[in-house]
Design an enzyme around this catalytic site. Structure first.
Site, PDB file in Angstrom:
ATOM      1  N   ASP A 268     -33.554 -19.873  10.436  1.00  0.00           N
ATOM      2  CA  ASP A 268     -33.651 -18.260   9.714  1.00  0.00           C
ATOM      3  C   ASP A 268     -33.830 -17.726  10.940  1.00  0.00           C
ATOM      4  O   ASP A 268     -33.422 -16.252  11.013  1.00  0.00           O
ATOM      5  CB  ASP A 268     -34.865 -18.595   8.818  1.00  0.00           C
ATOM      6  CG  ASP A 268     -35.064 -19.488   7.738  1.00  0.00           C
ATOM      7  OD1 ASP A 268     -33.266 -19.469   7.252  1.00  0.00           O
ATOM      8  OD2 ASP A 268     -35.557 -19.571   6.382  1.00  0.00           O
TER       9      ASP A 268
ATOM     10  N   THR B  24     -38.175 -33.948  -0.664  1.00  0.00           N
ATOM     11  CA  THR B  24     -38.171 -35.394  -0.170  1.00  0.00           C
ATOM     12  C   THR B  24     -38.430 -35.272   1.495  1.00  0.00           C
ATOM     13  O   THR B  24     -38.480 -36.143   2.168  1.00  0.00           O
ATOM     14  CB  THR B  24     -37.064 -36.041  -0.191  1.00  0.00           C
ATOM     15  OG1 THR B  24     -35.986 -35.486  -0.299  1.00  0.00           O
ATOM     16  CG2 THR B  24     -37.644 -36.509  -1.958  1.00  0.00           C
TER      17      THR B  24
ATOM     18  N   ARG C 187     -32.366 -30.341   5.456  1.00  0.00           N
ATOM     19  CA  ARG C 187     -33.403 -31.898   5.156  1.00  0.00           C
ATOM     20  C   ARG C 187     -33.719 -30.659   3.873  1.00  0.00           C
ATOM     21  O   ARG C 187     -34.212 -29.822   3.244  1.00  0.00           O
ATOM     22  CB  ARG C 187     -34.593 -30.911   5.846  1.00  0.00           C
ATOM     23  CG  ARG C 187     -35.057 -31.606   6.993  1.00  0.00           C
ATOM     24  CD  ARG C 187     -36.821 -31.376   7.409  1.00  0.00           C
ATOM     25  NE  ARG C 187     -37.306 -30.104   6.910  1.00  0.00           N
ATOM     26  CZ  ARG C 187     -38.790 -30.009   7.465  1.00  0.00           C
ATOM     27  NH1 ARG C 187     -39.031 -30.853   8.238  1.00  0.00           N
ATOM     28  NH2 ARG C 187     -38.820 -28.837   7.573  1.00  0.00           N
TER      29      ARG C 187
ATOM     30  N   ASP D 219     -38.962 -21.590  11.139  1.00  0.00           N
ATOM     31  CA  ASP D 219     -37.680 -22.103  10.828  1.00  0.00           C
ATOM     32  C   ASP D 219     -36.508 -22.031  11.820  1.00  0.00           C
ATOM     33  O   ASP D 219     -36.500 -20.625  11.261  1.00  0.00           O
ATOM     34  CB  ASP D 219     -37.337 -21.958   9.147  1.00  0.00           C
ATOM     35  CG  ASP D 219     -36.668 -22.491   9.219  1.00  0.00           C
ATOM     36  OD1 ASP D 219     -36.507 -23.395   7.963  1.00  0.00           O
ATOM     37  OD2 ASP D 219     -35.305 -22.433   9.390  1.00  0.00           O
TER      38      ASP D 219
HETATM   39  C1  PRP Z   1     -33.490 -27.792  11.037  1.00  0.00           C
HETATM   40  C2  PRP Z   1     -33.883 -27.971  11.950  1.00  0.00           C
HETATM   41  C3  PRP Z   1     -33.481 -29.639  11.901  1.00  0.00           C
HETATM   42  C4  PRP Z   1     -34.627 -30.204  10.941  1.00  0.00           C
HETATM   43  C5  PRP Z   1     -35.766 -31.110  11.329  1.00  0.00           C
HETATM   44  O1  PRP Z   1     -32.575 -28.193   9.805  1.00  0.00           O
HETATM   45  O2  PRP Z   1     -32.403 -27.720  12.676  1.00  0.00           O
HETATM   46  O3  PRP Z   1     -32.414 -29.535  12.048  1.00  0.00           O
HETATM   47  O4  PRP Z   1     -34.938 -29.051  10.477  1.00  0.00           O
HETATM   48  O5  PRP Z   1     -36.604 -31.157  10.184  1.00  0.00           O
HETATM   49  P1  PRP Z   1     -36.727 -32.510  10.469  1.00  0.00           P
HETATM   50  O6  PRP Z   1     -37.524 -33.729  12.304  1.00  0.00           O
HETATM   51  O7  PRP Z   1     -37.936 -32.984  10.094  1.00  0.00           O
HETATM   52  O8  PRP Z   1     -35.791 -33.535   9.813  1.00  0.00           O
HETATM   53  P2  PRP Z   1     -33.189 -27.467   8.648  1.00  0.00           P
HETATM   54  O9  PRP Z   1     -32.754 -28.503   7.437  1.00  0.00           O
HETATM   55  O10 PRP Z   1     -34.122 -26.413   8.264  1.00  0.00           O
HETATM   56  O11 PRP Z   1     -31.691 -26.581   8.190  1.00  0.00           O
HETATM   57  P3  PRP Z   1     -30.949 -25.925   8.792  1.00  0.00           P
HETATM   58  O12 PRP Z   1     -30.884 -25.618  10.670  1.00  0.00           O
HETATM   59  O13 PRP Z   1     -29.289 -25.566   8.048  1.00  0.00           O
HETATM   60  O14 PRP Z   1     -31.649 -24.411   8.683  1.00  0.00           O
HETATM   61  N1  URA Z   2     -37.283 -26.826  10.644  1.00  0.00           N
HETATM   62  C1  URA Z   2     -37.701 -26.100  11.848  1.00  0.00           C
HETATM   63  O1  URA Z   2     -37.156 -25.336  11.895  1.00  0.00           O
HETATM   64  N2  URA Z   2     -39.216 -25.797  12.428  1.00  0.00           N
HETATM   65  C2  URA Z   2     -39.758 -26.990  11.574  1.00  0.00           C
HETATM   66  O2  URA Z   2     -40.826 -26.496  12.369  1.00  0.00           O
HETATM   67  C3  URA Z   2     -39.354 -27.389  11.644  1.00  0.00           C
HETATM   68  C4  URA Z   2     -38.565 -28.262  11.319  1.00  0.00           C
END
Ligand code: PRP
Ligand code: URA
Length: 209
Positions: free
Chosen positions: A203, A108, A104, A200
């Site tokens: 993380d 944005t 993400r 997160d």
């Molecule tokens: C997190 C999560 C989803 C996304 C959800 O990933 O694992 O993929 O955010 O958010 P959304 O519904 O608003 O799109 P992130 O982009 O943090 O990446 P990561 O898995 O690499 O930590």
């Molecule tokens: N991605 C995450 O990992 N946590 C949230 O709460 C939203 C998006």
């Protein structure tokens, strides 16, 4: 009607609470995601078709149940999806696996694709897309749109936590894709994080920050 299943099994709810606690360590969190994934997977696969196969027990022959059709393909939305993938593979060790890399954009909140690799015969398989968080749903909507280009036989989406806004957005974009989650939380904050949530997910699974 779009389908939403909240898996309210007591073990799932207990483990989810442990995951939400800020003091839960990376080691514990990763293990809990794996355990909950297995329990979610058990519910999601409840209606897989069966056929009979003639087998010999040590005592006699019988027609016994075995799964019918092509093996399921699990598609993980990188990177946090891999936490759920591990537990799903504990349950279904011979499932096929695909990956879609999305992150993400923090400003944005729109998803940016950086990787896509799925089995070549995905068009003949049922697909289960996994990602722990359905927040704005932008990532899940983009992932499923991309996967539909390969025309799988049916698609389901599994997460740990969803926001009401995310469920609405996902259902509007993909009303044919059932959603399975352990809980639907209250709302999103201004940064697109689920409240009360668990933080997160990526993380917390991998100990990054
Ligand atoms: C997190 C999560 C989803 C996304 C959800 O990933 O694992 O993929 O955010 O958010 P959304 O519904 O608003 O799109 P992130 O982009 O943090 O990446 P990561 O898995 O690499 O930590
Ligand atoms: N991605 C995450 O990992 N946590 C949230 O709460 C939203 C998006």
């Amino acid at each position: 009607m779009p389908e939403l299943t909240v898996v309210d099994h007591p073990l799932v709810q207990h483990k989810l609470t442990l995951m939400r606690r800020q003091e839960t360590s990376t080691t514990e969190f990763r293990q809990l995601v794996r355990e909950v994934a297995l329990l979610l997977g058990y519910e999601i696969t409840r209606n897989l078709p069966l056929q009979t196969s003639r087998i010999h027990t040590p005592l006699e022959e019988m027609d016994a149940s075995v799964l019918a059709g092509k093996k399921l393909c699990i598609i993980s939305i990188l990177r946090a999806g891999n936490g759920l993938l591990d537990g799903m593979l504990d349950l279904m060790p011979s499932a096929r696996v695909g990956h879609i890399g999305l992150y993400r954009d923090p400003k944005t909140l729109t998803p940016v694709e950086y990787y896509y690799k799925v089995p070549g015969d995905i068009g003949e398989r049922p697909v289960l897309v996994v990602d722990p968080m359905l927040a704005t749903a932008n990532s899940a909507v983009a992932a499923v749109t991309r996967i539909k280009e390969n025309r799988p036989t049916d698609i389901k989406f599994a997460c740990l936590l969803a926001a009401p806004e995310g469920v609405r957005t996902f259902h509007a974009a993909h009303p044919d894709v059932p959603v399975f989650t352990a809980a639907v939380d209250r709302e999103l904050n201004d940064h697109g994080y689920i409240l009360p949530g668990l933080g997160d997910a990526g993380d917390r699974i991998y100990g990054t920050r």
